[in-house]
Design an enzyme around this catalytic site. Structure first.
Site, short mmCIF file in Angstrom:
data_model
loop_
_atom_site.label_atom_id
_atom_site.label_comp_id
_atom_site.label_asym_id
_atom_site.label_seq_id
_atom_site.Cartn_x
_atom_site.Cartn_y
_atom_site.Cartn_z
N ILE A 140 -20.80 20.54 6.10
CA ILE A 140 -19.38 20.32 6.40
C ILE A 140 -18.84 21.45 7.27
O ILE A 140 -18.10 21.21 8.23
CB ILE A 140 -18.55 20.23 5.10
CG1 ILE A 140 -19.14 19.20 4.13
CG2 ILE A 140 -17.09 19.93 5.40
CD1 ILE A 140 -19.12 17.80 4.65
N GLU A 141 -19.20 22.67 6.94
CA GLU A 141 -18.63 23.83 7.62
C GLU A 141 -19.15 23.99 9.04
O GLU A 141 -18.38 24.25 9.96
CB GLU A 141 -18.94 25.10 6.81
CG GLU A 141 -18.17 25.23 5.50
CD GLU A 141 -16.71 25.57 5.73
OE1 GLU A 141 -16.34 25.92 6.86
OE2 GLU A 141 -15.93 25.48 4.77
N SER A 142 -20.46 23.90 9.21
CA SER A 142 -21.06 24.29 10.49
C SER A 142 -22.18 23.39 10.96
O SER A 142 -22.82 23.70 11.97
CB SER A 142 -21.61 25.71 10.37
OG SER A 142 -22.66 25.73 9.39
N TYR A 246 -11.20 17.69 3.05
CA TYR A 246 -12.35 18.59 2.90
C TYR A 246 -13.21 18.23 1.70
O TYR A 246 -14.44 18.04 1.83
CB TYR A 246 -11.83 20.03 2.78
CG TYR A 246 -12.89 21.09 2.78
CD1 TYR A 246 -13.55 21.46 3.94
CD2 TYR A 246 -13.22 21.77 1.61
CE1 TYR A 246 -14.51 22.46 3.95
CE2 TYR A 246 -14.17 22.78 1.60
CZ TYR A 246 -14.81 23.11 2.77
OH TYR A 246 -15.76 24.10 2.77
#
Length: 539
Positions: A140-142, A246
């Protein structure tokens, strides 16, 4: 987002969605017999379900825990899921599942990239008994890209902003960024998530929301709802839209990983064994040299050690992550190498008279290399400035002549400056300062001969004197015996220029300062422009 997804949905995606819904429907029928999480006739979960109530996942059937360890990291992750209870038929999660079903390549690419790191992350999570859904958080982040950099300057697979990174001891310098360090950033991320989990009374969804938006944002949202007598669980908080999406993104991703075939996603197996080992170093090194030494693909070595921004092991930990199949070879190669074969890195403090060219020559590197390593925009150096210089252990850098002649206390000067006056031209300035016009142009990067009033010109004092040509061989052979051979030496008269000192004159003519003092006993230390000194030139 939902409308755009529906507009772009193709027939293949619809087929995959139909398969997924079939799985969901069959699982729901089984799950409804053992849970009462839904109100009769309701298609959504009851608001503010108590955290104390443990529910079985009903969006799909769990596979029984195998008796033997899984061979695949993906299967190991599935067995460690802890966040699936109570998240059935949530429209916010469903919306994200639709996106993954319509973009199968996203997870496939992130999985390929994360195959280098995922086993390590899973093991660290299991050591802390944390949900293995968190191993998917870097997706999800990167997208598991250690080089990822966001608009808010968040970096690494866990996307730490600079201040949070420093708070969790992730060092950030010109050469090293701990936010991109796979092992250090993973430790920091799990420390941060653990802290948030404790802060929000063991609620992982709130902890995840705080990881995205900050604990202050989530805390204020909880306080607002509490004052209004509204539910304070994640699903009911008034959070920024990014944070509202998120947690559903992570939960939807977990559900896709649970049953990738139902969503048309092809997850290549990741061996359930360490991909890399940690190899200790006893000196700073160049990653290119390490790669050649152990026959490691250089790009792969950089992907494992992305924190070293210039491919040099400076400022960070003195170890490297290397593929497990190459670690023994690298360790043996390091132990068998001679000191002169290794590259080391030294810190050098700029002294009076130093120039970038002279330092580069002394350490046998190019001036451009020094500029790149130390992020210098030009050639000017400041006294006391610290430079990082690559050197070979066992090789002593050649000292300049002025350092061999003078003591530490004399603080010699190797450069001088001249401020351009009205009417000056390049030829006149060169003649006044007894330097060559071409040298003056080179030292000051002048493409022509035009000068500006007030302009400061830099001159090096290792230029040849205008009235005498002295060979370095003559200096070496005669300087030590100059005192006994003065009667055989040619003498000359030198007129002091502005800025001169006894030391500069001695260096210019390659004689020892003690001899210059003896030849001119009335000269003293303070010289005046126009004063004449006697100099005996070496043979």
């Amino acid at each position: 987002m939902s409308s755009s997804i529906r507009r772009t949905f193709n027939s293949d995606a619809l087929t995959r969605l139909a398969q997924a819904l079939a799985v969901i429907a069959s699982a729901t029928l089984a799950g409804c017999q053992t849970t009462s999480s839904l109100e009769p006739g309701s298609a959504t979960p009851v608001a503010n379900i108590s955290a104390k109530i443990k529910q079985k996942p009903i969006f799909l059937a769990r596979k029984p825990t195998p008796q033997t360890p899984p061979h695949d990291v993906w299967e190991r992750i599935r067995e460690g899921f802890q966040l699936q209870d109570g998240n059935d038929l949530n429209p916010r999660i469903e919306q994200q599942r639709l996106w993954y079903a319509n973009n199968p390549s996203f997870l496939e690419t992130a999985g390929e990239r994360g195959s280098l790191y995922m086993h390590y992350v899973v093991e660290r999570l299991e050591e802390r008994n944390m949900p293995l859904e968190l191993a998917l958080l870097p997706v999800i982040e990167s997208a598991y890209n250690p080089m990822a950099l966001s608009r808010s300057d968040a970096a690494g697979i866990w996307q730490f902003i600079p201040s949070t990174g420093r708070y969790f001891n992730l060092r950030q310098t010109n050469f090293y960024d701990g936010r991109r360090d796979i092992t250090a950033s993973t430790t920091a991320a799990l420390d941060y998530l653990t802290r948030l989990h404790d802060m929000f009374n063991g609620d992982w969804l709130l902890a995840l929301a705080a990881y995205n938006a900050g604990e202050g944002t989530v805390s204020r949202a909880i306080e607002r709802n509490d004052k209004l007598n509204l539910p304070t669980d994640y699903w009911n908080l008034p959070l920024p839209q990014e944070t509202r999406d998120y947690v559903p993104k992570l939960l939807a991703l977990s559900q896709v990983v649970m049953s990738p075939e139902a969503y048309g996603v092809n997850l290549n197996p990741i061996a359930n064994q360490p991909y890399f080992d940690v190899v200790e170093l006893n000196q700073r090194m160049d990653l290119s040299k390490v790669a050649a030494m152990a026959n490691i693909d250089e790009d792969e070595l950089i992907q494992l050690n992305p924190a070293f921004k210039k491919r040099l092991t400076i400022d960070g930990p003195q170890h490297l992550l290397v593929p497990t199949s190459k670690s023994q070879l690298l360790t043996a190669s390091l132990s068998n190498m001679k000191p002169e074969e290794l590259i080391d890195w030294q810190q050098y403090r700029v002294r009076p008279g130093d120039s970038l060219a002279s330092i580069a020559s002394r350490y046998q590197v190019s001036a451009n290399t020094l500029k790149d390593l130390n992020k210098l925009s030009g050639n000017r150096l400041s006294r006391g400035q610290t430079l990082t210089i690559p050197v070979q252990p066992g090789i002593t850098p050649a000292l300049p002549v002025f350092q061999e002649l003078a003591s530490e206390d004399s603080k010699p000067t190797r450069t001088r400056t001249y401020k351009v006056k009205k009417g000056d031209n390049l030829v006149q300035v060169a003649r006044i300062n007894k330097v060559d016009v071409k040298d003056l142009q080179h030292w000051n990067k002048l493409s022509g001969q035009n000068l500006k009033v007030g302009q400061t010109l830099v001159m090096q004092d290792n230029s040849k004197p205008a009235k005498a040509t002295i060979s370095t061989r003559a200096i070496a052979s005669n300087a030590s015996s100059a005192k006994n051979q003065e009667s055989d030496q040619k003498s000359m008269q030198y007129k002091i220029q502005k800025g001169d000192s006894l030391y500069l004159v001695a260096k210019r003519f390659n004689v020892e300062m003690q001899h210059l003092k003896r030849w001119n006993p009335r000269s003293g230390q303070a010289l005046k422009p126009g004063q004449t000194l006697t100099v005996y030139l070496p043979h």
